[in-house]
Design a protein around this motif. Sequence first.
Motif, PDB file in Angstrom:
ATOM      1  N   THR A   2       0.828  -1.191   0.000  1.00  0.00           N
ATOM      2  CA  THR A   2       0.000   0.000   0.000  1.00  0.00           C
ATOM      3  C   THR A   2       0.870   1.252   0.000  1.00  0.00           C
ATOM      4  O   THR A   2       1.858   1.345   0.724  1.00  0.00           O
ATOM      5  CB  THR A   2      -0.921   0.036   1.225  1.00  0.00           C
ATOM      6  N   VAL A   3       0.521   2.211  -0.843  1.00  0.00           N
ATOM      7  CA  VAL A   3       1.223   3.489  -0.884  1.00  0.00           C
ATOM      8  C   VAL A   3       0.361   4.533  -0.195  1.00  0.00           C
ATOM      9  O   VAL A   3      -0.820   4.314   0.091  1.00  0.00           O
ATOM     10  CB  VAL A   3       1.528   3.914  -2.329  1.00  0.00           C
ATOM     11  N   ASP A   4       0.955   5.678   0.070  1.00  0.00           N
ATOM     12  CA  ASP A   4       0.189   6.750   0.707  1.00  0.00           C
ATOM     13  C   ASP A   4      -0.868   7.312  -0.229  1.00  0.00           C
ATOM     14  O   ASP A   4      -1.985   7.636   0.202  1.00  0.00           O
ATOM     15  CB  ASP A   4       1.125   7.877   1.157  1.00  0.00           C
ATOM     16  N   VAL A   5      -0.519   7.464  -1.511  1.00  0.00           N
ATOM     17  CA  VAL A   5      -1.421   8.077  -2.481  1.00  0.00           C
ATOM     18  C   VAL A   5      -1.364   7.311  -3.794  1.00  0.00           C
ATOM     19  O   VAL A   5      -0.273   6.967  -4.278  1.00  0.00           O
ATOM     20  CB  VAL A   5      -1.046   9.559  -2.742  1.00  0.00           C
ATOM     21  N   THR A   6      -2.527   7.037  -4.376  1.00  0.00           N
ATOM     22  CA  THR A   6      -2.631   6.479  -5.721  1.00  0.00           C
ATOM     23  C   THR A   6      -3.321   7.497  -6.602  1.00  0.00           C
ATOM     24  O   THR A   6      -4.447   7.907  -6.326  1.00  0.00           O
ATOM     25  CB  THR A   6      -3.417   5.162  -5.741  1.00  0.00           C
ATOM     26  N   VAL A   7      -2.627   7.933  -7.647  1.00  0.00           N
ATOM     27  CA  VAL A   7      -3.183   8.896  -8.594  1.00  0.00           C
ATOM     28  C   VAL A   7      -3.648   8.139  -9.829  1.00  0.00           C
ATOM     29  O   VAL A   7      -2.866   7.419 -10.458  1.00  0.00           O
ATOM     30  CB  VAL A   7      -2.135   9.953  -8.990  1.00  0.00           C
ATOM     31  N   VAL A   8      -4.922   8.282 -10.168  1.00  0.00           N
ATOM     32  CA  VAL A   8      -5.473   7.649 -11.362  1.00  0.00           C
ATOM     33  C   VAL A   8      -5.569   8.716 -12.444  1.00  0.00           C
ATOM     34  O   VAL A   8      -6.376   9.640 -12.354  1.00  0.00           O
ATOM     35  CB  VAL A   8      -6.852   7.034 -11.089  1.00  0.00           C
ATOM     36  N   CYS A  17       0.507  16.351  -9.169  1.00  0.00           N
ATOM     37  CA  CYS A  17       0.085  15.893  -7.846  1.00  0.00           C
ATOM     38  C   CYS A  17       1.064  14.848  -7.311  1.00  0.00           C
ATOM     39  O   CYS A  17       1.517  14.939  -6.162  1.00  0.00           O
ATOM     40  CB  CYS A  17      -1.323  15.316  -7.935  1.00  0.00           C
ATOM     41  N   ALA A  18       1.404  13.876  -8.146  1.00  0.00           N
ATOM     42  CA  ALA A  18       2.315  12.814  -7.712  1.00  0.00           C
ATOM     43  C   ALA A  18       3.694  13.367  -7.366  1.00  0.00           C
ATOM     44  O   ALA A  18       4.312  12.944  -6.378  1.00  0.00           O
ATOM     45  CB  ALA A  18       2.423  11.754  -8.805  1.00  0.00           C
ATOM     46  N   ARG A  19       4.183  14.307  -8.157  1.00  0.00           N
ATOM     47  CA  ARG A  19       5.497  14.882  -7.873  1.00  0.00           C
ATOM     48  C   ARG A  19       5.490  15.605  -6.529  1.00  0.00           C
ATOM     49  O   ARG A  19       6.445  15.521  -5.757  1.00  0.00           O
ATOM     50  CB  ARG A  19       5.915  15.849  -8.978  1.00  0.00           C
ATOM     51  N   ALA A  20       4.423  16.352  -6.241  1.00  0.00           N
ATOM     52  CA  ALA A  20       4.349  17.068  -4.968  1.00  0.00           C
ATOM     53  C   ALA A  20       4.342  16.094  -3.799  1.00  0.00           C
ATOM     54  O   ALA A  20       5.023  16.307  -2.793  1.00  0.00           O
ATOM     55  CB  ALA A  20       3.111  17.956  -4.940  1.00  0.00           C
ATOM     56  N   VAL A  21       3.555  15.020  -3.920  1.00  0.00           N
ATOM     57  CA  VAL A  21       3.499  14.020  -2.855  1.00  0.00           C
ATOM     58  C   VAL A  21       4.882  13.412  -2.631  1.00  0.00           C
ATOM     59  O   VAL A  21       5.353  13.277  -1.491  1.00  0.00           O
ATOM     60  CB  VAL A  21       2.472  12.917  -3.202  1.00  0.00           C
ATOM     61  N   GLN A  22       5.552  13.048  -3.736  1.00  0.00           N
ATOM     62  CA  GLN A  22       6.870  12.423  -3.610  1.00  0.00           C
ATOM     63  C   GLN A  22       7.897  13.411  -3.071  1.00  0.00           C
ATOM     64  O   GLN A  22       8.736  13.053  -2.234  1.00  0.00           O
ATOM     65  CB  GLN A  22       7.312  11.888  -4.970  1.00  0.00           C
ATOM     66  N   SER A  27       4.885   8.279  -0.191  1.00  0.00           N
ATOM     67  CA  SER A  27       4.912   7.333  -1.305  1.00  0.00           C
ATOM     68  C   SER A  27       3.695   7.533  -2.200  1.00  0.00           C
ATOM     69  O   SER A  27       2.600   7.841  -1.735  1.00  0.00           O
ATOM     70  CB  SER A  27       4.949   5.891  -0.784  1.00  0.00           C
ATOM     71  N   VAL A  28       3.908   7.340  -3.501  1.00  0.00           N
ATOM     72  CA  VAL A  28       2.843   7.604  -4.470  1.00  0.00           C
ATOM     73  C   VAL A  28       3.065   6.745  -5.699  1.00  0.00           C
ATOM     74  O   VAL A  28       4.198   6.416  -6.052  1.00  0.00           O
ATOM     75  CB  VAL A  28       2.807   9.106  -4.854  1.00  0.00           C
ATOM     76  N   ALA A 118       7.121  12.895 -15.382  1.00  0.00           N
ATOM     77  CA  ALA A 118       6.973  11.517 -14.902  1.00  0.00           C
ATOM     78  C   ALA A 118       8.291  10.862 -14.512  1.00  0.00           C
ATOM     79  O   ALA A 118       8.288   9.794 -13.874  1.00  0.00           O
ATOM     80  CB  ALA A 118       6.285  10.666 -15.970  1.00  0.00           C
ATOM     81  N   GLU A 119       9.425  11.483 -14.883  1.00  0.00           N
ATOM     82  CA  GLU A 119      10.727  10.899 -14.553  1.00  0.00           C
ATOM     83  C   GLU A 119      10.856  10.702 -13.043  1.00  0.00           C
ATOM     84  O   GLU A 119      10.633  11.618 -12.258  1.00  0.00           O
ATOM     85  CB  GLU A 119      11.851  11.812 -15.038  1.00  0.00           C
ATOM     86  N   GLY A 120      11.211   9.478 -12.639  1.00  0.00           N
ATOM     87  CA  GLY A 120      11.423   9.179 -11.232  1.00  0.00           C
ATOM     88  C   GLY A 120      10.172   8.824 -10.464  1.00  0.00           C
ATOM     89  O   GLY A 120      10.251   8.496  -9.272  1.00  0.00           O
ATOM     90  N   LEU A 121       9.005   8.872 -11.109  1.00  0.00           N
ATOM     91  CA  LEU A 121       7.764   8.480 -10.450  1.00  0.00           C
ATOM     92  C   LEU A 121       7.455   7.008 -10.732  1.00  0.00           C
ATOM     93  O   LEU A 121       7.872   6.458 -11.763  1.00  0.00           O
ATOM     94  CB  LEU A 121       6.586   9.330 -10.947  1.00  0.00           C
ATOM     95  N   ASP A 122       6.717   6.390  -9.843  1.00  0.00           N
ATOM     96  CA  ASP A 122       6.233   5.024 -10.039  1.00  0.00           C
ATOM     97  C   ASP A 122       4.974   5.106 -10.897  1.00  0.00           C
ATOM     98  O   ASP A 122       3.897   5.441 -10.407  1.00  0.00           O
ATOM     99  CB  ASP A 122       5.927   4.380  -8.690  1.00  0.00           C
ATOM    100  N   VAL A 123       5.124   4.849 -12.205  1.00  0.00           N
ATOM    101  CA  VAL A 123       4.020   4.964 -13.150  1.00  0.00           C
ATOM    102  C   VAL A 123       3.711   3.596 -13.735  1.00  0.00           C
ATOM    103  O   VAL A 123       4.603   2.908 -14.235  1.00  0.00           O
ATOM    104  CB  VAL A 123       4.350   5.949 -14.281  1.00  0.00           C
ATOM    105  N   SER A 124       2.447   3.219 -13.664  1.00  0.00           N
ATOM    106  CA  SER A 124       1.981   1.975 -14.279  1.00  0.00           C
ATOM    107  C   SER A 124       1.117   2.341 -15.478  1.00  0.00           C
ATOM    108  O   SER A 124       0.001   2.837 -15.317  1.00  0.00           O
ATOM    109  CB  SER A 124       1.179   1.145 -13.273  1.00  0.00           C
ATOM    110  N   SER A 125       1.664   2.126 -16.693  1.00  0.00           N
ATOM    111  CA  SER A 125       0.948   2.478 -17.923  1.00  0.00           C
ATOM    112  C   SER A 125       0.057   1.326 -18.371  1.00  0.00           C
ATOM    113  O   SER A 125       0.203   0.187 -17.917  1.00  0.00           O
ATOM    114  CB  SER A 125       1.945   2.840 -19.022  1.00  0.00           C
ATOM    115  N   GLU A 126      -0.865   1.647 -19.280  1.00  0.00           N
ATOM    116  CA  GLU A 126      -1.834   0.678 -19.810  1.00  0.00           C
ATOM    117  C   GLU A 126      -2.578  -0.036 -18.680  1.00  0.00           C
ATOM    118  O   GLU A 126      -2.860  -1.222 -18.761  1.00  0.00           O
ATOM    119  CB  GLU A 126      -1.145  -0.320 -20.734  1.00  0.00           C
TER     120      GLU A 126
END
Length: 309
Positions: A2-8, A17-22, A27-28, A118-126
Amino acid sequence: MTVDVTVVGGGISGLACARAVQDAGRSVRVLDRGRRVGGRLSSRTIDGRPVDLGASYFVVGEAEGFARVVADWEERELARPWTDTFQVIDADGGWTPKPGPMRWAAPAGLRSLALDLAEGLDVSSERVVESAAPFRVDGEEAGEVVLAMPAPQAARLTGEAPGGAQEWEPVIAVALRWDRRQWDADLHSAFADGDADVSFVADDGDRRGDDAPVLVVHTTADRARQHLDDPESAIAPVLAATRRLLRIDVQPVSTHAHRWTFARPAGTTGQPFFRSPGLSACGDAWGDSAAVRTAWASGDALGWALAAS
């Protein structure tokens, strides 16, 4: 885990939003349905070069945080000042210059700016998300959930759009390529005043800086609604209107149409974002005016708010 924030949603608001959280040390992760992030910062490779089919440009405005981001993009040659003057084409075909704020563009296409964010973020595409609720996405633990997408799409995941219903307008973007430039060099871009088919014309080679003979034309909302089931069918009326407005005598050598069912909000909320326990929302409908800078500022403000909670 589980992460602190999940951005859809991996458009500019979700990535901000994800960059600010990180950056705040939380965790995001970002879930995006596309092959690459970007959302309406969309660039598609057509005939060997990226063409901007979503947002046409961006303005820095008064947001200091966004100004710092843009200054960094400019220093690294990811973004460039484009023009402060568009044309307005009236019903009789007359052109009137319309000065305004500096509009910015990206030499590699606007999607390149989203990829940079998006560089350095945990991104799940598709990753196609079917349902979202406070603290859960598709039944899985998700921490705080952020829906960074147009309200009608958010409503499909939650049953009701966070913050209330919003009206959105469609657009079909039509890319037209000639073998050489057929229009006045002073075009840059133009608003079509009162035209039934076309609302905006952008010289893609001018804004990208490579002088490619490519126009990207945005339909009116009414014209788009007639072609949402078959975007390619919008090409003929859009091409006819473009040739008439710009006095182009020859046919293009290639065409492409892209549908945006939810292209822009009909109005904005005036609030920076929506926040409730477990489920929040951000984007360009949250703010005083729908714009790229609004989307970034909305996501950035929400991310810091979530990180502080």
